[in-house]
Design a protein around this motif. Structure first.
Motif, PDB file in Angstrom:
ATOM      1  N   PRO A 199       0.819  -1.156  -0.144  1.00  0.00           N
ATOM      2  CA  PRO A 199      -0.197  -0.098   0.033  1.00  0.00           C
ATOM      3  C   PRO A 199       1.008   1.225   0.028  1.00  0.00           C
ATOM      4  O   PRO A 199       0.527   2.353  -0.639  1.00  0.00           O
ATOM      5  N   ILE A 200       2.073   1.265   0.740  1.00  0.00           N
ATOM      6  CA  ILE A 200       2.954   2.423   0.755  1.00  0.00           C
ATOM      7  C   ILE A 200       3.610   2.707  -0.910  1.00  0.00           C
ATOM      8  O   ILE A 200       3.304   3.884  -1.158  1.00  0.00           O
ATOM      9  N   ALA A 201       3.744   1.744  -1.575  1.00  0.00           N
ATOM     10  CA  ALA A 201       4.168   1.989  -2.945  1.00  0.00           C
ATOM     11  C   ALA A 201       2.737   2.431  -3.929  1.00  0.00           C
ATOM     12  O   ALA A 201       3.051   3.339  -4.456  1.00  0.00           O
ATOM     13  N   THR A 202       1.598   2.054  -3.306  1.00  0.00           N
ATOM     14  CA  THR A 202       0.397   2.341  -4.052  1.00  0.00           C
ATOM     15  C   THR A 202       0.132   3.915  -3.827  1.00  0.00           C
ATOM     16  O   THR A 202       0.063   4.637  -4.593  1.00  0.00           O
ATOM     17  N   LEU A 203       0.372   4.338  -2.533  1.00  0.00           N
ATOM     18  CA  LEU A 203       0.132   5.671  -2.226  1.00  0.00           C
ATOM     19  C   LEU A 203       1.214   6.487  -2.976  1.00  0.00           C
ATOM     20  O   LEU A 203       0.774   7.687  -3.470  1.00  0.00           O
ATOM     21  N   ASN A 204       2.452   6.096  -2.825  1.00  0.00           N
ATOM     22  CA  ASN A 204       3.530   6.974  -3.276  1.00  0.00           C
ATOM     23  C   ASN A 204       3.593   7.152  -4.753  1.00  0.00           C
ATOM     24  O   ASN A 204       3.925   8.176  -5.486  1.00  0.00           O
ATOM     25  N   GLU A 205       3.182   5.986  -5.678  1.00  0.00           N
ATOM     26  CA  GLU A 205       3.463   5.998  -7.017  1.00  0.00           C
ATOM     27  C   GLU A 205       2.081   6.142  -7.900  1.00  0.00           C
ATOM     28  O   GLU A 205       2.292   6.610  -8.841  1.00  0.00           O
ATOM     29  N   THR A 206       1.036   6.035  -7.275  1.00  0.00           N
ATOM     30  CA  THR A 206      -0.203   6.083  -7.991  1.00  0.00           C
ATOM     31  C   THR A 206      -0.548   7.713  -8.191  1.00  0.00           C
ATOM     32  O   THR A 206      -0.466   8.467  -7.035  1.00  0.00           O
ATOM     33  N   SER A 258      -1.505   4.387 -12.806  1.00  0.00           N
ATOM     34  CA  SER A 258      -0.716   3.480 -12.026  1.00  0.00           C
ATOM     35  C   SER A 258       0.481   2.711 -12.738  1.00  0.00           C
ATOM     36  O   SER A 258       0.144   2.337 -13.797  1.00  0.00           O
ATOM     37  N   PRO A 259       1.682   3.014 -12.320  1.00  0.00           N
ATOM     38  CA  PRO A 259       2.815   2.606 -13.061  1.00  0.00           C
ATOM     39  C   PRO A 259       2.891   1.142 -13.088  1.00  0.00           C
ATOM     40  O   PRO A 259       2.473   0.421 -12.339  1.00  0.00           O
ATOM     41  N   SER A 260       3.704   0.468 -14.098  1.00  0.00           N
ATOM     42  CA  SER A 260       3.791  -0.981 -14.189  1.00  0.00           C
ATOM     43  C   SER A 260       4.601  -1.790 -13.193  1.00  0.00           C
ATOM     44  O   SER A 260       4.648  -2.722 -12.776  1.00  0.00           O
ATOM     45  N   VAL A 265      -0.725  -5.182 -16.459  1.00  0.00           N
ATOM     46  CA  VAL A 265      -1.129  -4.625 -17.789  1.00  0.00           C
ATOM     47  C   VAL A 265      -0.152  -3.613 -18.141  1.00  0.00           C
ATOM     48  O   VAL A 265      -0.229  -2.881 -19.188  1.00  0.00           O
ATOM     49  N   ASN A 266       1.224  -3.660 -17.630  1.00  0.00           N
ATOM     50  CA  ASN A 266       2.169  -2.768 -17.790  1.00  0.00           C
ATOM     51  C   ASN A 266       1.912  -1.404 -17.845  1.00  0.00           C
ATOM     52  O   ASN A 266       2.308  -0.570 -18.724  1.00  0.00           O
ATOM     53  N   GLY A 267       1.412  -0.878 -16.609  1.00  0.00           N
ATOM     54  CA  GLY A 267       0.966   0.414 -16.512  1.00  0.00           C
ATOM     55  C   GLY A 267      -0.444   0.781 -17.076  1.00  0.00           C
ATOM     56  O   GLY A 267      -0.837   0.331 -18.130  1.00  0.00           O
ATOM     57  N   THR A 311       5.399   1.441 -22.765  1.00  0.00           N
ATOM     58  CA  THR A 311       6.562   1.018 -22.732  1.00  0.00           C
ATOM     59  C   THR A 311       7.577   1.652 -21.301  1.00  0.00           C
ATOM     60  O   THR A 311       8.680   1.121 -20.953  1.00  0.00           O
ATOM     61  N   ASN A 312       7.236   2.693 -20.760  1.00  0.00           N
ATOM     62  CA  ASN A 312       7.870   3.329 -19.476  1.00  0.00           C
ATOM     63  C   ASN A 312       6.710   4.036 -18.950  1.00  0.00           C
ATOM     64  O   ASN A 312       5.697   4.002 -19.199  1.00  0.00           O
ATOM     65  N   ASN A 313       7.269   4.405 -17.441  1.00  0.00           N
ATOM     66  CA  ASN A 313       6.320   5.286 -16.748  1.00  0.00           C
ATOM     67  C   ASN A 313       6.680   6.648 -16.879  1.00  0.00           C
ATOM     68  O   ASN A 313       6.326   7.266 -15.812  1.00  0.00           O
ATOM     69  N   ILE A 314       7.160   7.364 -17.748  1.00  0.00           N
ATOM     70  CA  ILE A 314       7.526   8.656 -17.663  1.00  0.00           C
ATOM     71  C   ILE A 314       6.064   9.508 -18.180  1.00  0.00           C
ATOM     72  O   ILE A 314       5.973  10.411 -17.628  1.00  0.00           O
TER      73      ILE A 314
END
Lengths: 1020, 508
Positions: free
Chosen positions: A428-435, A477-479, A487-489, A543-546
């Motif tokens: 959940p910490i990754a979800t919170l920080n990265e989404t 939501s990144p990959s 789904v790769n992002g 292809t990336n999360n940029i």
């Protein structure tokens, strides 16, 4: 002609003579300063009138006044001001005096804003609460709606969650409707707004919804009046049944221009954490779950011992102490003809959970101008821009269920991907920080009017207004996250535009016949039009999360876009007559005719009448002897009908919906089929309401009591009723069934101690009993079905918000307690003991489910004590809710005994062969879902120290040295203490927000915060 | 006074200048009245009926051919049980034969059939009035709708017996309560619809239209109707019609080709539920992709790198044992070894029939069509009709052996009695059509013996001589609880509540 001139000259001479004569009398200059007793601020624009004459003046920017009177001393001055108690001051000499005016919490004599007009409180025949807005301003609330809590009788305000900017549900005298909306109608500077949070959500992100009314800055509000009975609300016809909240923003005042700065800064922290197992406890629990499933232990004894040092407290990882601040600049002023009020506001709240926040910039202009003696024009502009990072839905549940043995980061310092156990909980910490889960709302509420006095007493007013609400949402939501790795992002964007136009044309006529018969007539025609357009686009596989959501085209999986359109129209005729005889006997009748596009073509027009009377008994001569005791006594009676048409547009039409099917070339062909049976007879819900009330003032209004009792019955409910599905359709929206609400409200204001030390107490008490009287024929209950089972049921004879499920009686502690057909296969000793209600030795849904609680409180109350001494003031405000139940889906999830995920701390005491007296069931992989039962129904009663505020206003002498008019400091604590037995985060919870059939459910709401803030208010 | 008049005029003009229009114009939806105008409207109207075969757009439930039949009736057979992940109590009670009339799967199955029938009725009522477009195409579309209506009523009448027969679109809230129509009258309507479709629909389509109902499909379903009604001679005639109708149906030499995306709507296929691989059905069974593969695949996959499944629809213990070691159908029907939690292969047969290798890493992309009726069934029906009418003659043997030989089995033992031949035939049908939603209908129909198979078949589950597993809890439950009441499903209780004219079936 000459003769005429002579006569005129003669008259002139006589007049001069008279004038000279008066000048020859003694005259006295009476001077003084008018100050607010609580804040010690000067009060501007206070009316000072010499008693028994028309002579008078108003106080200036410094609160100073000067009246010249020819009367002999002693002279009585009547000092009156909106929102303050009128005082009578006797001048024995001409020395300047300081007059301290006391705020009139109950605003007995103040002007109350009613539908399409204003009225003096003493002339009211209906039930209307006025809110002390000062309390809301310093409450630190995002929205004034939250601030209403506990301040008005008959009003239940529930925050859906603690999410910054989050939504709120408001029930005025209970909920009338099952399918239609139950939120009150808001009228903001004359503009009727139904607070549909969906209008502020394009649907591209997940998580709690944003309160669409958060766009109104609480600091801009001048007054809030809540219309409760039919007499007050019937003028809003088909939108009046749920009550009406009238919000009026600040207006300019004549006099020297002022600049006001209001700012505060606070720190919030989570009010409460949920008790969960720590790593070691969970490790033991996991091993027992394995043992009960005939597996060898997951952890060895040494591993269990080592877990003592490696526990992750996921709640601590996600919570933070978060800043919240607000700054507001106001400019006020004007002259007799043109007045202005301009403000700029900035509000910035960080959520107590990382990467959540709410920011808002507001701007407001209010301008009124007297073009000439007959024509007034005005303009209200209220704009706001807000941005919020919202917690993705389900994150709270992940935060609680992910086992404490999982670390936030792996050995390489990267986020742990997911829980390695059987239930794949994302980090959940990754979800919170990265989404990215962001919503932006721009709202402009604007209206302009012209009011023309045709003949004295008769005014025509034309108002044009617009409410423009734009929403943009971004989701990515990144990959790298578990949720989107497959789904790769995944990215979505959505926009929604709602334009709402209003035109009101009203005529008002006020006339007093010899001050005996006083009438006030309103007639009008209004029309409102709303149009909503939305669009959502999604893509995945980046292809990336940029680029995130900014270049959907770069995703290699493009998903179906969607767009939507809807509109509605409302045309209305309205009329009202207020009559009073000698200001003693009052009567009001009103009628509104509404034509709504949302209803069936045979029933588009509805007629909503009301009538009410009031008797000001205290003005009767037979009570004049008791004037010292009974300063005010009024009886009110009202009856009337209002409606509710809060359904989505097009529900009466047979519309086609698209249904696709693959063709032979591996693409699809879109099919169309009707999705609904047309119901040209569909009409509004009708609520008939009766109200009886008493206003009582004792000992010169030191004790004020307002008591109302009411009965409401709503018929022709807009109900989606089951039809024989052989028709091709499962349900049809029809007018069937009825609901009643009855209750009473007590508002008590007392001035306990008067003088330099002042103590006042305000108490509100509201109790409402809600009951479903009937549903469609043969239907006794409707279970609200959903993937998240919450037991919500609509049942005849029971209140809305009831829960339906199994009863439990502890654990099965011996084999003979296991029924022949248990609820769950493989039930063993140590499992939950579901009660076999019909004693057939089988636990079945048909025979063993029953009512297990309901979300309706027995009463809600607010209790405020205000103390002031010299320049200090202290306010302590409690709110309480009693007797409601919460169905806690979140606790249900935290009691799933599989050992796949974390559970509540109590589960440390779980059933094992060695611990047969345990409170909680044995861990057991057999039970992957929990049935709805009373195990998850909790008492939602609470008492909360909602706010405590200490303020200090600089003495005028000091302020003057600093060359400012007024300086006030305060510190305030919000939600500091809550007394409650609820094991979840906060008993004030309502995860399904505005869904009437699923009240009182906690699906894992954003926890509420307590905060401490310091504020400063300066007027130049 | 004049000013008063002026002001009144101003107010009045404001009021009427933009006189609000209360008529609704739902731009994002089409209103019924503005539809059914063109040929493409006609195509869309009929497409919505096809859509109901595999799409459920309201609610959480699976759709008729995309798993709902498995859950509602397949679970009751001697083939299926709920897998470890099928925890739903409604489904589990069906599989244990302890269900009641409130079971949501029955409500859904009933509802979805009537929803589709209403859509077919709308097309049949409204399409003939369309004047724009190719009249022949519109006529064909009406016949496709009649075929689908016939197919749907055929399911209903077999499952519930007497059912309300409604042949016109519902357009108002009046008279929604319709009583049950005797089964014979329902059959008369089915036969009429299918006969019209058989006579009027084309024998073949090409390209994108290949999914559509053909005259061959109508004839094949009609043959099935006659078999169910034990009108053996008519069933034989239908076989001949199909053989001589120029449809060109043949048995795929390779049994597995019936479940291959490369061979769709040709050869052995007569009428299929069509699916495409667009990832739209994950977990749901209500989209464009075939859910049956995902839902029966094991939690950890069949092999490393393969998609992980729902493990919810599983074979009952005795089923796998029914297959001879050399039966080529076994390897198509089952995958016997799956990965356990430690990613080690273990023996645990799972259904494998709809496996699409192209979707092996993401089972939601499974685009394999699921046959509703295929040529092997026509052949076996012929064998059955011959046996019932004329005894186990050479035609009957030849027909059953076509199917057996293709599976790698030797010819059926010669010289069987009529009853023995019938038993062999039903056994052959069972093995041939595992997981194709045919078994339940075979179990409940009164066959040539004068009785249905159901009770005996379920009791055999605990008979070791018949391959039964008397220790298996599902086998015990099914064999204990079976009774004649299951020959007809319960009318959904909510439907009885909503329609006072309905009566319940015996025993429910």
């Amino acid at each position: 002609m000459k003769k005429t001139v002579k006569v005129a000259l003669l008259l002139w001479v006589i007049l001069l003579g008279v004038a000279n004569q008066t000048q020859a009398q003694t005259s006295s200059k009476l001077r003084g300063t008018i100050l607010d007793e609580r804040t010690k601020q000067p009060l501007i624009g206070v009316t000072i009138r010499v008693k028994g004459t028309a002579t008078g003046t108003v106080s200036d920017i410094d609160g100073k006044f000067e009246v010249t009177t020819k009367q002999e001393l002693p002279v009585s001055l009547i000092v009156s001001f909106l929102g303050y108690k009128t005082q009578e001051i006797e001048f024995y000499e001409t020395e300047p005096v300081d007059v301290f005016l006391t705020e009139d919490a109950n605003l007995v004599n103040a002007v109350v804003v009613i539908g399409y007009g204003t009225q003096k409180r003493e002339e009211l025949t209906g039930s209307i609460s006025s809110i002390p807005v000062a309390a809301i301003k310093e409450s630190g609330s995002t929205s004034f709606v939250i601030g209403l809590q506990g301040l008005a009788t008959g009003v239940q305000v529930t925050q859906s969650s603690g999410s910054p900017g989050g939504s709120v549900s408001v029930r005025i005298r209970g909920g009338n409707s099952i399918t239609g909306g139950n939120e009150p109608l808001y009228v903001i500077d004359g503009f009727p707004v139904y607070n549909d949070n969906n209008a502020a959500s394009a649907g591209a992100i997940s998580g709690p919804s944003i309160n669409a009314l958060s766009s109104i800055n609480p600091a801009d509000i001048e007054s809030i009046d809540i219309l409760k009975d039919a007499s007050a609300t019937a003028i809003y016809g088909s939108r009046g049944a749920n009550g009406v909240i009238i919000v009026t923003t600040k207006k300019g005042k004549a006099g020297k221009g002022t600049v006001t700065y209001d700012g505060w800064y606070g720190v919030q922290s989570v009010s409460k954490k949920i008790d969960l197992l720590n790593a070691q406890e969970w490790g033991i629990y996991k091993n027992d779950a394995y043992a009960n499933s005939s597996k060898s232990p997951y952890y060895s004894d040494s591993e269990i011992a080592a877990l003592a040092n490696t526990s992750t407290d996921w709640q601590d990882e996600a919570f933070r102490s978060a800043a919240v601040q607000s700054h507001q600049l106001g400019f006020n002023g004007g002259n007799e003809s043109t007045k202005y009020s301009i403000s700029l506001g900035y509000f910035d709240q960080d959520g107590i959970i990382i990467n959540t926040d709410y920011k808002r910039i507001t701007g407001r202009v209010n301008l009124t101008s007297k073009v000439n003696e007959r024509l007034n024009v005005g303009l209200n502009l209220n704009g706001s821009v807000s941005t919020s990072n919202v917690i993705p839905s389900g994150t709270i549940l992940s935060l609680l269920t992910i086992p404490p043995t999982v670390s936030v980061y792996d050995a390489d310092g990267n986020y742990t991907f997911k829980s390695p156990y059987e239930s794949a909980v994302a980090n959940p910490i990754a979800t919170l920080n990265e989404t990215t889960n962001e919503t932006k709302i721009n709202r402009l509420l604007a209206n302009t009017y012209g009011e023309y006095q045709i003949i004295p007493g008769l005014k025509a007013k034309i108002l044009l207004g617009a409410d423009i609400l734009d929403n943009k949402q971004n989701y990515y939501s990144p990959s790298t996250l578990f949720e989107s790795n497959a789904v790769n992002g995944s990215a979505s964007v959505g926009s929604k535009f709602t334009n709402n136009w209003l035109n009101e044309n009203t005529l008002t006529y006020t006339k007093s016949f010899d001050k005996i018969h006083n009438i006030d007539v309103l007639a009008g025609y209004t029309q409102q039009h709303s149009k909503t357009e939305g669009v959502i686009a999604n893509a995945a596989n980046f292809t990336n999360n940029i680029v995130e959501y900014n270049d959907l085209g770069s995703g290699s999986t493009l998903q179906k876009p969607s767009s939507s359109y809807s509109n509605w129209d409302l045309a209305s005729y309205l009329g009202r007559v207020n009559y009073n005889y000698l200001q003693k006997y009052f009567a009001t009748v009103s009628l509104r005719a509404d034509g709504s596009s949302r209803l069936g073509e045979n029933n588009q027009w509805g007629y909503f009448p009301s009538a009410s009377v009031a008797w000001q008994i205290s003005k009767e001569s037979f009570l004049s002897d008791l004037k010292g005791t009974i300063s005010n006594l009024k009886l009110r009676l009202s009856a009337g009908q209002t409606g509710n048409q809060e359904i989505d547009p097009y529900q009466s039409l047979s519309l086609l919906t698209s249904y696709s099917y693959p063709n032979g070339s591996n693409t699809t062909i879109t099919g169309y089929a009707p999705s609904r049976i047309a119901n040209p007879d569909l009409k509004w819900e009708t609520t008939t309401q009766y109200d009886a009330g008493i206003d009582l003032g004792l000992y010169e209004e030191r004790i004020k009591l307002v008591v109302d009792a009411y009965y409401k019955k709503t018929d022709d409910l807009l109900l989606s009723v089951p039809v024989p599905v052989t028709s091709g359709y499962a349900t049809s929206l029809q007018n069937i069934g009825s609901v009643e609400n009855k209750g009473f409200e007590i508002g008590l204001n007392t001035e306990n101690i008067k003088g330099k030390f002042r103590w006042t107490t305000d108490l509100t008490y509201s109790q409402n009993r809600n009951k479903v009287l009937s549903l469609s024929s043969g239907v006794d209950k409707i279970l609200v079905s959903s993937e998240i089972a919450t037991g919500s049921v609509i049942k005849v004879g029971q209140p809305l918000g009831s829960f339906w499920g199994y009863k439990t009686d502890g654990l099965i502690r011996s084999a003979d307690q296991i029924p022949s057909t248990p609820l769950l296969a493989n039930t063993k000793v140590g499992d939950v003991n579901y009660v076999d209600l019909n004693n057939d030795d089988k636990i079945t849904a048909a025979n063993d489910q029953t009512l297990i609680g309901n979300a309706q409180p027995k009463f809600v109350a607010g209790f405020t004590n205000n103390f002031s001494y010299a320049n200090f003031d202290l306010s302590v405000f409690f709110t309480a809710t009693y007797g409601n139940k919460i169905y806690s889906y979140v606790i249900q999830q935290l009691m799933v005994p599989t050992g796949y995920q974390n559970v509540i701390g109590g589960f440390a005491d779980h059933y094992t062969a060695e611990n047969t007296d345990a409170k909680y069931q044995r861990p057991n992989e057999n039970i992957t879902t929990n049935a709805v039962s009373d195990l998850y129904v909790f008492d939602g009663s609470f008492i909360r120290l909602k706010s405590i505020t200490l303020g200090y206003t600089l003495p005028k002498s000091v302020a003057a040295k600093l060359k400012v008019d007024n300086v006030r400091f305060y510190v305030t604590g919000q939600n500091l203490i809550t007394w409650s037995d609820y094991p979840g985060y906060d008993p004030e919870v309502n995860s399904y927000d505005q869904v009437s059939s699923r009240q009182g459910v906690d699906t894992g709401a954003y926890p509420s915060a307590k905060s401490v803030a310091g504020g400063l208010s300066i007027t130049f | 006074m004049r000013k008063l008049i002026y002001a009144t005029l101003v107010v009045a003009s404001g009021a009427f200048a933009s006189c609000t229009d209360l008529n609704e114009e739902p731009k994002s939806n089409i209103a019924s009245d503005s539809f059914y105008q063109t040929q493409s409207d006609a195509v869309s109207a009929v497409q919505s009926v096809y859509s109901d075969l595999t799409h459920n757009t309201s609610g959480d439930h699976a759709s008729i051919y995309n798993r709902l039949l498995v859950l509602a009736v397949g679970m009751m057979t001697d083939d299926n049980i709920p897998g470890p992940r099928a925890t739903n109590p409604d489904v589990r009670s069906i599989a244990a034969l302890t269900q009641t009339s409130t079971n949501t799967r029955y409500y859904e199955l009933w509802r979805q059939h009537y929803e589709a029938i209403n859509r077919a009725n709308a097309a049949i009522d409204r399409l003939p009035a369309i004047t724009s477009g190719d009249a022949a195409v519109i006529e064909r579309l009406v016949l496709e709708a009649k075929f689908l209506r016939g197919l749907l009523y055929y399911n209903l009448v077999r499952l519930w017996g007497d059912v309300p027969l409604i042949v016109h679109e519902t357009t108002s809230l009046n008279n929604l309560e319709v009583a049950r129509t005797p089964a014979d009258e329902v059959y008369a309507q089915i036969i009429q619809d299918l006969t019209e479709a058989a006579n009027g629909l084309p024998a073949k389509y090409t390209g994108a239209d290949a999914f559509r109902a053909t005259s061959g499909a109508a004839n094949a379903v009609l043959q099935s109707v006659y078999i169910t009604r034990r009108e053996w001679a008519k069933a034989i005639t239908q076989y001949e019609t199909i053989e001589n109708g120029g449809y060109g149906y043949y048995l795929f030499p390779n049994y597995g080709d019936n479940f291959s995306t490369a061979k769709e709507n040709i050869g052995e296929h007569i009428f299929d539920a069509n699916y495409i691989a667009d990832g739209s059905a994950f977990g749901g069974g209500k989209g464009n992709a075939n859910i049956l593969s995902y839902i029966s695949a094991p939690v950890n996959g069949f092999f490393v790198g393969s998609g992980v499944g729902g493990d919810a629809d599983a074979p009952i213990a005795p089923l796998r044992k029914q297959f001879k070691s050399y039966d080529k159908r076994a390897a198509v029907t089952f995958n016997d070894s799956v990965l356990n939690t430690s990613k080690v292969k273990v023996y645990d047969p799972h259904f494998y029939k709809y496996w699409d290798n192209a979707a092996s890493t993401n089972l939601a992309n499974n685009g394999v069509n699921a046959p509703i009726i295929r040529y092997a069934e026509v052949v076996l029906y012929y064998a059955e009709a011959q046996n019932e009418l004329n005894g186990p003659n050479t035609e009957a043997y030849a027909a059953i052996n076509r199917v057996r030989n293709r599976a790698g089995l030797p010819d059926l033992t010669a010289g069987l009695t009529k009853d023995q031949f019938r038993d062999s035939l039903f056994q052959e049908r069972r093995l041939e059509f595992v997981f194709e939603q045919i078994r339940w209908f075979d179990l409940i129909r009164t066959n040539g013996s004068g009785k249905p198979l159901l009770t005996q078949a379920l009791k055999d589950l605990v008979d070791t001589n018949k391959g039964g597993v008397p220790t298996d809890t599902w086998c015990i439950a099914k064999s204990t609880n079976v009774s004649d009441k299951f020959l007809l499903l319960p009318i959904p209780q909510s439907e009885i509540d909503a329609n006072s004219k309905l009566t319940q079936n015996t025993g429910w």
